[in-house]
Design a protein around this motif. Structure first.
Motif: not given
Length: 226
Positions: A184-195
């Motif tokens: 239903d909903v996805v949250f991106p992560m693990h981007s090392f501050g590159t939002y």
């Protein structure tokens, strides 16, 4: 439900009676109700997913439990889980997948909701690395997603990797998960501050068709009411 992005792969999920805290390693924690049951998850021992400070939460909150992968050193009573296990913990069901990097991914069912946190389970592909290495990551990722799909579970929230270090292959893991499991909903992560990578993803061909599913992350402390 309220989801708070803390840092990197660290998120909290607040439900009516429960708080889930995933892969905290730095950043400011929200102030949680002391009446709620808190369950702290650690997918593996890498320093960007685990901080021993989590054990001090026992001193701040009355109801704290820990669920950790078996490579994480346990300093207090904790539920220690290997890959492909299922446990009942504090009125919730916790299942694990095997990470193709280290540790586990978590599938948590609580208060009628199902939450997935990938840890470091991902379709890793590194430009310039041996093809057999990249093929290993592809196959092992697909095997674990197939195992998850067999559970035939509706996933309400998924925390998935968008890692800019993978260059043009940064979204392969997320796209495959979305195609196979339709959370239903996805949250991106693990981007090392590159939002900006999440905004880029939902505004280009890579992820535009999932722009109503994938939330964009702008920085630590961001809250989402679902």
């Amino acid at each position: 439900m309220k989801v708070t992005f803390i840092e990197h792969s660290g998120f909290s999920v607040e439900l009516d009676q429960t708080v889930l805290l995933f892969d905290y390693y730095k950043g400011e924690l929200p102030q949680f109700s002391e009446e709620k049951e808190m369950v702290v998850f650690v997918s593996h021992s890498h320093s960007d997913h685990y901080n021993p400070e989590i054990w001090d939460l026992k001193n701040r909150y009355k109801k704290v439990s820990y669920v950790i992968a078996d490579d994480v050193p346990a300093k207090q009573d904790a539920v220690v889980m290997k890959a492909h296990e299922k446990r009942e913990v504090s009125e919730m069901t916790v299942e694990t997948l095997k990470s193709n990097d280290q540790g586990v991914a978590f599938l948590v069912t609580v208060e009628g909701k199902t939450v997935y946190h990938a840890g470091d389970l991902n379709w890793w592909h590194w430009n310039g690395e041996p093809e057999e290495d990249n093929e290993y990551y592809k196959e092992t990722y697909m095997e674990e997603i197939a195992r998850l799909k067999e559970k035939d579970r509706k996933i309400d929230i998924a925390f998935l990797l968008l890692d800019p270090r993978q260059e043009d292959k940064y979204c392969w893991g997320m796209n495959y998960f979305l195609e196979q499991l339709h959370p239903d909903v996805v949250f991106p992560m693990h981007s090392f501050g590159t939002y900006k990578i999440s905004r880029h993803y939902v505004n280009c061909e890579d992820g535009r068709k999932w722009s109503q599913t994938v939330r964009t992350i702008s920085g630590p402390g961001q809250e989402f009411d679902l």
